[in-house]
Design an enzyme around this catalytic site. Structure first.
Site, mmCIF file in Angstrom:
data_model
loop_
_atom_site.group_PDB
_atom_site.id
_atom_site.type_symbol
_atom_site.label_atom_id
_atom_site.label_comp_id
_atom_site.label_asym_id
_atom_site.label_seq_id
_atom_site.Cartn_x
_atom_site.Cartn_y
_atom_site.Cartn_z
ATOM 1 N N GLN A 1 -48.993 5.028 81.442
ATOM 2 C CA GLN A 1 -48.269 6.252 81.117
ATOM 3 C C GLN A 1 -47.362 6.063 79.907
ATOM 4 O O GLN A 1 -47.282 6.934 79.040
ATOM 5 C CB GLN A 1 -47.437 6.705 82.319
ATOM 6 C CG GLN A 1 -48.239 7.385 83.418
ATOM 7 C CD GLN A 1 -48.726 8.769 83.024
ATOM 8 O OE1 GLN A 1 -48.107 9.472 82.224
ATOM 9 N NE2 GLN A 1 -49.860 9.172 83.577
ATOM 10 N N ASN B 1 -40.857 -2.808 90.362
ATOM 11 C CA ASN B 1 -40.055 -3.560 89.393
ATOM 12 C C ASN B 1 -38.837 -2.786 88.895
ATOM 13 O O ASN B 1 -37.933 -3.369 88.294
ATOM 14 C CB ASN B 1 -40.913 -3.942 88.184
ATOM 15 C CG ASN B 1 -42.067 -4.849 88.552
ATOM 16 O OD1 ASN B 1 -42.026 -5.535 89.561
ATOM 17 N ND2 ASN B 1 -43.111 -4.849 87.739
ATOM 18 N N GLU C 1 -52.231 10.478 97.333
ATOM 19 C CA GLU C 1 -52.852 9.189 97.021
ATOM 20 C C GLU C 1 -53.423 8.523 98.270
ATOM 21 O O GLU C 1 -54.547 8.013 98.258
ATOM 22 C CB GLU C 1 -51.809 8.255 96.392
ATOM 23 C CG GLU C 1 -51.377 8.648 94.997
ATOM 24 C CD GLU C 1 -50.184 7.863 94.513
ATOM 25 O OE1 GLU C 1 -49.868 7.941 93.314
ATOM 26 O OE2 GLU C 1 -49.538 7.162 95.320
ATOM 27 N N HIS D 1 -41.991 9.281 88.209
ATOM 28 C CA HIS D 1 -42.253 9.397 89.652
ATOM 29 C C HIS D 1 -40.911 9.246 90.356
ATOM 30 O O HIS D 1 -40.081 8.430 89.956
ATOM 31 C CB HIS D 1 -43.230 8.299 90.073
ATOM 32 C CG HIS D 1 -43.586 8.276 91.527
ATOM 33 N ND1 HIS D 1 -43.733 9.414 92.286
ATOM 34 C CD2 HIS D 1 -43.836 7.236 92.378
ATOM 35 C CE1 HIS D 1 -44.074 9.079 93.522
ATOM 36 N NE2 HIS D 1 -44.130 7.762 93.595
ATOM 37 N N TYR E 1 -44.685 -0.173 78.429
ATOM 38 C CA TYR E 1 -45.749 0.272 77.524
ATOM 39 C C TYR E 1 -47.101 0.142 78.217
ATOM 40 O O TYR E 1 -48.083 -0.325 77.642
ATOM 41 C CB TYR E 1 -45.725 -0.517 76.208
ATOM 42 C CG TYR E 1 -46.434 0.208 75.084
ATOM 43 C CD1 TYR E 1 -45.884 1.362 74.531
ATOM 44 C CD2 TYR E 1 -47.648 -0.253 74.589
ATOM 45 C CE1 TYR E 1 -46.532 2.037 73.510
ATOM 46 C CE2 TYR E 1 -48.305 0.416 73.563
ATOM 47 C CZ TYR E 1 -47.743 1.558 73.029
ATOM 48 O OH TYR E 1 -48.392 2.228 72.011
#
Length: 336
Positions: free
Chosen positions: A29, A86, A196, A109, A26
């Protein structure tokens, strides 16, 4: 050949209308995905670890919250929206045991699937949907009746409907209001990381810092250097964002435009582009991913060292003082 854009008129919600969608996480995104899907009229549950500080936020937003295990067990579509580093552990311990045949596993992603850190079972669909912007903006434009462009990809089509499910999901979060493009996990992952590193984060911040240091070292006031090398970046980027390079150059002074043409090639040389190709190669071969994973598994010693260095840099200390004097800068919209 121009890429095909998919819009609301091209996409049906029916592949997910009677399914339960679990949003795992949460954060930036995830909160936008969960709320947008809910407001589209779809069935959503948020999966969080026990004791998560985000539980109260999700419940206050009117969302049902369950453990990651229970959310995965109940859901037909499981969207994993926790940090890349994670995901493998959470996937192995809490998602995989309940990811039965016929379900769909989704990502924002492609990093972990593309680099083989998550290997979904053969009987599930695997797709990604990636809005091209931050979560708070995805939520805001949806609430305003608009949408954010996005991309989608399918890595595994066990059901024969994975593409339709991915498109329906993209519509559910509002992306097909603006348009979505089809890609692959490989293309999304490699281009996202390259953008990025070489332009959006690594390139821009290094250029700003070098410019600031050059002016300060030459004896100019740090506050003036901040305005000229950092603060005004937004003004130019907004023009490029809205009008492209040509429109931006039409909006600036002739002096600025002339300097653009004369000096730009001195800043970004053929050597710079050659180094960009090396950066892309490191991404394509998995060298960057390996370095990132090693640092993450060690508790991010390298990244924390860099954060500390930048936190104490004059650019940051001067910038904080100046930004505190600017009431027109909204801090709330940047919170996640």
């Amino acid at each position: 050949m121009a890429a095909k854009m998919f819009y609301d008129r091209d996409v049906s919600l029916s592949p997910i209308e009677n399914k339960l969608i679990a949003i795992i996480g949460y954060g930036s995104q995830a909160h936008a995905h969960a709320q947008n899907l809910r407001d589209t009229g779809l069935n959503v549950v948020v999966g969080l670890r026990e004791g998560s500080a985000s539980r109260a936020k999700a419940e206050q937003a009117g969302l049902r919250v369950a453990s990651i295990e229970d959310a995965t067990r109940e859901a037909d579509v499981v969207m994993l929206l926790i940090p890349d580093e994670n995901q493998p552990k959470v996937y192995e311990e809490s998602v995989a045991p309940h990811l039965t045949e016929g379900k769909a596993l989704a990502f924002g992603h492609g990093f972990n699937v593309h680099f083989g850190r998550i290997k979904p079972p053969a009987g599930v669909d695997v797709f990604l949907v990636a809005p091209k912007g931050p979560g708070h903006m995805l939520r805001r434009v949806y609430a305003d009746g608009a949408g954010m462009p996005g991309i989608f990809a399918v890595a595994q089509d066990a059901s024969g409907q994975a593409r339709d499910i991915a498109l329906a999901y993209a519509r559910g979060i509002g992306c097909t209001r603006a348009g979505v493009l089809e890609t692959t996990f490989k293309e999304e992952t490699e281009t996202d990381l390259f953008g990025e590193q070489s332009v959006l984060c690594g390139g821009v911040t290094s250029l700003i810092q070098a410019g600031f240091e050059t002016l300060v070292e030459a004896g100019y006031q740090p506050e003036i250097a901040y305005f000229e090398t950092l603060h005004e970046v937004k003004l130019i980027v907004d023009l490029i964002y809205e009008k492209g390079f040509e429109g931006m150059r039409h909006s600036i002074s002739n002096t600025a435009e002339f300097g653009d043409y004369v000096t730009g090639p001195r800043m970004v040389t053929e050597q710079t582009k050659a180094e960009m190709k090396n950066v892309l190669s490191d991404i394509q071969t998995g060298k960057f991913a390996e370095r990132f994973i090693q640092d993450a598994e060690s508790g991010f010693p390298f990244m924390n060292e860099q954060r500390g260095k930048m936190r104490d840099h004059q650019l940051e200390t001067v910038g904080k003082e100046l930004r505190d004097m600017m009431p027109f800068i909204s801090k709330k919209e940047l919170e996640v």
